[in-house]
Design an enzyme around this catalytic site. Structure first.
Site, PDB file in Angstrom:
ATOM      1  N   LEU A  47       0.882  -1.216  -0.043  1.00  0.00           N
ATOM      2  CA  LEU A  47      -0.133   0.073  -0.136  1.00  0.00           C
ATOM      3  C   LEU A  47       1.062   1.197  -0.058  1.00  0.00           C
ATOM      4  CD1 LEU A  47      -2.740  -1.000   2.757  1.00  0.00           C
ATOM      5  CD2 LEU A  47      -2.973  -0.730   0.124  1.00  0.00           C
ATOM      6  N   ASP A  48       0.690   2.211  -1.077  1.00  0.00           N
ATOM      7  CA  ASP A  48       1.660   3.181  -0.996  1.00  0.00           C
ATOM      8  C   ASP A  48       1.420   4.184   0.564  1.00  0.00           C
ATOM      9  OD1 ASP A  48      -0.439   5.387  -1.286  1.00  0.00           O
ATOM     10  OD2 ASP A  48      -0.552   5.165  -3.187  1.00  0.00           O
ATOM     11  N   GLU A  49       2.237   5.106   0.633  1.00  0.00           N
ATOM     12  CA  GLU A  49       2.571   5.880   1.721  1.00  0.00           C
ATOM     13  C   GLU A  49       1.136   6.400   2.278  1.00  0.00           C
ATOM     14  OE1 GLU A  49       5.331   8.935   3.693  1.00  0.00           O
ATOM     15  OE2 GLU A  49       5.691   8.505   1.727  1.00  0.00           O
ATOM     16  N   SER A  51      -1.820   5.635   1.295  1.00  0.00           N
ATOM     17  CA  SER A  51      -2.933   4.652   1.271  1.00  0.00           C
ATOM     18  C   SER A  51      -3.090   4.043   2.711  1.00  0.00           C
ATOM     19  CB  SER A  51      -2.836   3.559   0.501  1.00  0.00           C
ATOM     20  OG  SER A  51      -3.013   4.223  -1.092  1.00  0.00           O
ATOM     21  N   ARG A 149      -0.289   1.903  -8.015  1.00  0.00           N
ATOM     22  CA  ARG A 149      -1.270   2.925  -7.613  1.00  0.00           C
ATOM     23  C   ARG A 149      -2.634   2.932  -8.582  1.00  0.00           C
ATOM     24  NH1 ARG A 149       1.076   8.551  -6.111  1.00  0.00           N
ATOM     25  NH2 ARG A 149       0.088   8.171  -4.186  1.00  0.00           N
TER      26      ARG A 149
END
Length: 191
Positions: A47-49, A51, A149
């Protein structure tokens, strides 16, 4: 070898990794801040930063490969900028073109549902703009693929950028009733 498995609620602002050699990332928050994990622990997917939500960790590479495969669904709740239209939802369902590694990629068809009310999620650590800045809406998007993403790119492609993104389910494993930062060790993943 006896493998270990963890279910965590990854907070907003944390990277889905345990450390980084990149000097620019030394001030970032890493998964190791949430608990004492075995050295060989890996995140299953990322999960990106910006999210948050459900993230699975394991010491079992085969389990990681299986869950990352296109056999296991991942469901996300996305808060969008604007009141998403029926037409935009239909576009998301059938697939949209997104940029991926400098090329156009057609996303696979997937279930998308507009939520009738705001989901009961913990407050995010960084406040999201409020209704004074225009309406927002929530959708559920369920994917079997996981491109970089992807959900954010999909909603932007139909004109409704994502303001908040929370993964709520991986296979049969659900986020509720976890709170931000919770870590649960389980004997095995039942996906």
């Amino acid at each position: 070898m006896l493998h270990r498995h963890f279910i965590i609620y990854k907070p907003f602002g944390m990277l889905s990794q345990f450390a980084s050699n990149d000097s620019k990332q030394q001030s970032k928050k890493f998964l190791g801040m949430l608990g004492d994990f075995p050295e060989e622990t890996m995140a299953i997917g990322r999960l990106d930063e910006k999210s948050e939500g459900l993230l699975l960790l394991t010491t079992d590479g085969k389990m990681s490969d299986f869950i990352n495969s296109k056999k296991v669904e991942k469901e996300y709740y996305a808060q969008l900028d604007g009141d998403i239209t029926t037409e935009a939802i239909e576009q998301l369902k059938t697939g949209v073109k997104i940029g991926l590694n400098g090329k156009k990629y057609q996303t696979k068809p997937c279930p998308v549902v507009k939520l009738t009310e705001e989901p009961a999620l913990p407050a995010r650590s960084k406040k999201i703009r409020d209704a004074r800045h225009g309406p927002t809406s929530w959708v559920s998007i369920t994917l079997k693929e996981g491109k970089f993403r992807q959900v954010r790119k999909m909603t932007s492609a139909v004109g409704f950028p994502t303001l908040r993104l929370v993964r709520i389910r991986v296979g049969n494993i659900a986020l509720n009733p976890m709170q931000v930062g919770d870590v649960i060790e389980v004997k095995e993943f039942m996906v």
